[in-house]
Motif scaffolding. Structure first.
Motif, PDB file in Angstrom:
ATOM      1  N   THR A 148       0.835  -1.207   0.000  1.00  0.00           N
ATOM      2  CA  THR A 148       0.000   0.000   0.000  1.00  0.00           C
ATOM      3  C   THR A 148       0.866   1.251   0.000  1.00  0.00           C
ATOM      4  N   GLN A 149       2.020   1.170   0.653  1.00  0.00           N
ATOM      5  CA  GLN A 149       2.936   2.303   0.685  1.00  0.00           C
ATOM      6  C   GLN A 149       3.644   2.490  -0.657  1.00  0.00           C
TER       7      GLN A 149
ATOM      8  N   ILE B  83       5.373 -16.368  -3.564  1.00  0.00           N
ATOM      9  CA  ILE B  83       4.629 -16.386  -4.833  1.00  0.00           C
ATOM     10  C   ILE B  83       3.165 -15.940  -4.663  1.00  0.00           C
ATOM     11  N   PRO B  84       2.441 -16.411  -3.648  1.00  0.00           N
ATOM     12  CA  PRO B  84       1.073 -15.896  -3.461  1.00  0.00           C
ATOM     13  C   PRO B  84       1.053 -14.396  -3.197  1.00  0.00           C
ATOM     14  N   LEU B  85       2.051 -13.901  -2.444  1.00  0.00           N
ATOM     15  CA  LEU B  85       2.143 -12.463  -2.193  1.00  0.00           C
ATOM     16  C   LEU B  85       2.390 -11.715  -3.501  1.00  0.00           C
ATOM     17  N   MET B  86       3.216 -12.265  -4.368  1.00  0.00           N
ATOM     18  CA  MET B  86       3.463 -11.659  -5.671  1.00  0.00           C
ATOM     19  C   MET B  86       2.162 -11.469  -6.446  1.00  0.00           C
ATOM     20  N   VAL B  87       1.335 -12.514  -6.485  1.00  0.00           N
ATOM     21  CA  VAL B  87       0.059 -12.435  -7.209  1.00  0.00           C
ATOM     22  C   VAL B  87      -0.858 -11.402  -6.556  1.00  0.00           C
ATOM     23  N   ALA B  88      -0.878 -11.386  -5.217  1.00  0.00           N
ATOM     24  CA  ALA B  88      -1.737 -10.437  -4.495  1.00  0.00           C
ATOM     25  C   ALA B  88      -1.306  -8.991  -4.749  1.00  0.00           C
ATOM     26  N   VAL B  89      -0.005  -8.732  -4.726  1.00  0.00           N
ATOM     27  CA  VAL B  89       0.496  -7.371  -4.969  1.00  0.00           C
ATOM     28  C   VAL B  89       0.197  -6.948  -6.403  1.00  0.00           C
ATOM     29  N   SER B  90       0.389  -7.852  -7.352  1.00  0.00           N
ATOM     30  CA  SER B  90       0.134  -7.517  -8.761  1.00  0.00           C
ATOM     31  C   SER B  90      -1.353  -7.282  -9.021  1.00  0.00           C
TER      32      SER B  90
ATOM     33  N   LEU C  43      -6.817  -0.772  -9.419  1.00  0.00           N
ATOM     34  CA  LEU C  43      -6.133   0.270  -8.645  1.00  0.00           C
ATOM     35  C   LEU C  43      -6.678   0.378  -7.224  1.00  0.00           C
ATOM     36  N   ASN C  44      -7.008  -0.763  -6.650  1.00  0.00           N
ATOM     37  CA  ASN C  44      -7.345  -0.839  -5.225  1.00  0.00           C
ATOM     38  C   ASN C  44      -6.955  -2.232  -4.735  1.00  0.00           C
ATOM     39  N   PHE C  45      -7.035  -2.424  -3.423  1.00  0.00           N
ATOM     40  CA  PHE C  45      -6.541  -3.676  -2.841  1.00  0.00           C
ATOM     41  C   PHE C  45      -7.638  -4.699  -2.563  1.00  0.00           C
ATOM     42  N   VAL C  46      -8.833  -4.466  -3.093  1.00  0.00           N
ATOM     43  CA  VAL C  46      -9.910  -5.434  -2.880  1.00  0.00           C
ATOM     44  C   VAL C  46      -9.537  -6.786  -3.487  1.00  0.00           C
ATOM     45  N   LEU C  47      -9.142  -6.766  -4.760  1.00  0.00           N
ATOM     46  CA  LEU C  47      -8.761  -8.018  -5.422  1.00  0.00           C
ATOM     47  C   LEU C  47      -7.521  -8.620  -4.769  1.00  0.00           C
ATOM     48  N   SER C  48      -6.629  -7.773  -4.290  1.00  0.00           N
ATOM     49  CA  SER C  48      -5.424  -8.269  -3.606  1.00  0.00           C
ATOM     50  C   SER C  48      -5.790  -9.064  -2.355  1.00  0.00           C
ATOM     51  N   PHE C  49      -6.755  -8.557  -1.584  1.00  0.00           N
ATOM     52  CA  PHE C  49      -7.176  -9.267  -0.380  1.00  0.00           C
ATOM     53  C   PHE C  49      -7.933 -10.542  -0.725  1.00  0.00           C
ATOM     54  N   VAL C  50      -8.653 -10.543  -1.833  1.00  0.00           N
ATOM     55  CA  VAL C  50      -9.315 -11.764  -2.292  1.00  0.00           C
ATOM     56  C   VAL C  50      -8.275 -12.834  -2.591  1.00  0.00           C
TER      57      VAL C  50
ATOM     58  N   ILE D   4     -10.420 -20.528  -6.346  1.00  0.00           N
ATOM     59  CA  ILE D   4     -11.736 -20.593  -5.702  1.00  0.00           C
ATOM     60  C   ILE D   4     -12.170 -19.206  -5.245  1.00  0.00           C
ATOM     61  N   ALA D   5     -11.245 -18.477  -4.612  1.00  0.00           N
ATOM     62  CA  ALA D   5     -11.562 -17.133  -4.120  1.00  0.00           C
ATOM     63  C   ALA D   5     -11.888 -16.187  -5.269  1.00  0.00           C
ATOM     64  N   LEU D   6     -11.134 -16.256  -6.357  1.00  0.00           N
ATOM     65  CA  LEU D   6     -11.388 -15.396  -7.517  1.00  0.00           C
ATOM     66  C   LEU D   6     -12.726 -15.736  -8.173  1.00  0.00           C
ATOM     67  N   ALA D   7     -13.020 -17.034  -8.239  1.00  0.00           N
ATOM     68  CA  ALA D   7     -14.292 -17.446  -8.837  1.00  0.00           C
ATOM     69  C   ALA D   7     -15.474 -16.922  -8.026  1.00  0.00           C
ATOM     70  N   ILE D   8     -15.369 -16.992  -6.703  1.00  0.00           N
ATOM     71  CA  ILE D   8     -16.440 -16.493  -5.831  1.00  0.00           C
ATOM     72  C   ILE D   8     -16.570 -14.977  -5.987  1.00  0.00           C
ATOM     73  N   TYR D   9     -15.415 -14.282  -6.021  1.00  0.00           N
ATOM     74  CA  TYR D   9     -15.453 -12.825  -6.119  1.00  0.00           C
ATOM     75  C   TYR D   9     -16.050 -12.347  -7.427  1.00  0.00           C
ATOM     76  N   PHE D  10     -15.535 -12.885  -8.538  1.00  0.00           N
ATOM     77  CA  PHE D  10     -16.045 -12.447  -9.839  1.00  0.00           C
ATOM     78  C   PHE D  10     -17.476 -12.930 -10.064  1.00  0.00           C
ATOM     79  N   GLY D  11     -17.805 -14.089  -9.489  1.00  0.00           N
ATOM     80  CA  GLY D  11     -19.191 -14.578  -9.586  1.00  0.00           C
ATOM     81  C   GLY D  11     -20.149 -13.651  -8.850  1.00  0.00           C
ATOM     82  N   ALA D  12     -19.701 -13.172  -7.677  1.00  0.00           N
ATOM     83  CA  ALA D  12     -20.545 -12.276  -6.873  1.00  0.00           C
ATOM     84  C   ALA D  12     -20.730 -10.925  -7.560  1.00  0.00           C
ATOM     85  N   THR D  13     -19.683 -10.446  -8.247  1.00  0.00           N
ATOM     86  CA  THR D  13     -19.802  -9.144  -8.916  1.00  0.00           C
ATOM     87  C   THR D  13     -20.699  -9.200 -10.140  1.00  0.00           C
ATOM     88  N   LEU D  14     -20.909 -10.392 -10.712  1.00  0.00           N
ATOM     89  CA  LEU D  14     -21.768 -10.530 -11.890  1.00  0.00           C
ATOM     90  C   LEU D  14     -23.238 -10.695 -11.532  1.00  0.00           C
TER      91      LEU D  14
END
Length: 327
Positions: free
Chosen positions: A30-31, A261-268, A274-281, A316-326
């Protein structure tokens, strides 16, 4: 019952260390991104295509092969300590640099600009202190491994686009599966790192006593040879031998790559919206994945590739998140 308590305690400690890397890494991220425009963030991406990401897998295979050759030929310790010191020094430098610069609201300036010489010097000094402290106190292995994992995860996350980072993790999961179950060279590297107490993994190591009759026939033969020496040492070892109990090491370990490696994906993932919602997912999915890994480990009790189940948790987390947004 006591053996089960030891096992659960170790798994929980591994889970806590994994979560520290993910959430503290995101906190530092975030910094890094604070105050940067989309164009500035995009300009920091070195790897933005799947082809570039796959090239990194080739680098990993080459480096791994070199390490295997070194481990088989070189029997000393100085080279490994130098290798460990180099990795920890570089990775921890970025962690300290971001942390100190954040106090002066100048993270982006110090990472991508000319930078403040005093901040650079302080970060470098702290990195050197960390390396020396690990050399003097080997029990600091987990601390240095956690800090190094955070540094690697953040730098890779900044350098990769989200798609490239995800493709890289998919390719790495396939490689991890092959390296553990087929070629088994990752198991050999892990055992070497454990033997030499290198900061390339986090590990919880305890001793527990098990009945001698629970050992295999070959293990019982080996123990009978060593038993007289245990009795000579006296104390608790002598008491255990008298009661036909055998002291054995109970340990659980996780590689720093499985942390970073998981942190790398979360940071990217920050770059998508341009927010950390997807990062926390992604981080929550990674935690689900490591829980799956530890659950399987508790059942099979054998070395396992951690990246595939962590990737599964993220999917699984991404599928739930994107499924919920649709909806």
């Amino acid at each position: 019952m006591e053996e089960r308590v030891v096992e659960v305690r170790q798994l929980l400690q591994i889970l806590v260390m994994f979560m520290i890397v993910q959430f503290f890494g995101l906190l530092l991220a975030t910094q890094v991104y604070s105050g940067l425009t989309y164009e500035q963030i995009k300009s920091t991406q070195v790897i933005s295509t799947s082809a570039n990401a796959l090239i990194y897998i080739v680098y990993i295979v080459i480096v791994t092969a070199i390490l295997l050759i070194i481990f088989r030929i070189y029997k000393g310790n100085k080279l490994y300590l130098l290798l460990e010191a180099g990795v920890v020094l570089i990775a921890s430098f970025f962690v300290f640099l971001i942390g100190i610069a954040a106090l002066f609201n100048s993270v982006a300036y110090n990472l991508y600009g000319v930078g403040n010489a005093y901040i650079f010097a302080t970060a470098l000094a702290l990195s050197v202190v960390l390396v020396v402290a690990k050399l003097k106190r080997p029990q600091l292995r987990n601390v240095t491994a956690i800090i190094a994992s955070i540094g690697v995860g953040i730098i890779l996350g900044i350098s990769f686009s989200f798609l490239a980072a995800f493709i890289f993790m998919v390719a790495l999961a396939i490689y991890d599966f092959i390296a553990v179950f087929i070629t088994k060279h990752m198991v050999a590297l892990g055992n070497a790192a454990i033997e030499k107490n290198l900061s390339f993994l986090v590990m919880v190591n305890e001793y527990k006593a098990v009945p001698e009759k629970s050992l295999s026939r070959n293990e019982q033969k080996e123990y009978e040879k060593a038993k007289p020496e245990l009795v000579k040492k006296g104390g608790m070892l002598k008491e255990l031998a008298k009661n036909d109990m055998v002291p054995i090491a109970a340990r659980t370990a996780l590689g720093t790559g499985d942390l970073a490696i998981p942190l790398m994906v979360a940071v990217s993932a920050y770059k998508v919206y341009l927010n950390f919602v997807l990062s926390f997912v992604v981080a929550l999915g990674a935690i689900l994945g490591i829980i799956i890994t530890l659950f399987i480990l508790s059942r099979l009790k054998r070395p396992l590739p951690a990246i595939p189940p962590i990737l599964l948790g993220i999917c699984i987390a991404l599928a739930i998140y994107f499924g919920a947004t649709l909806i």
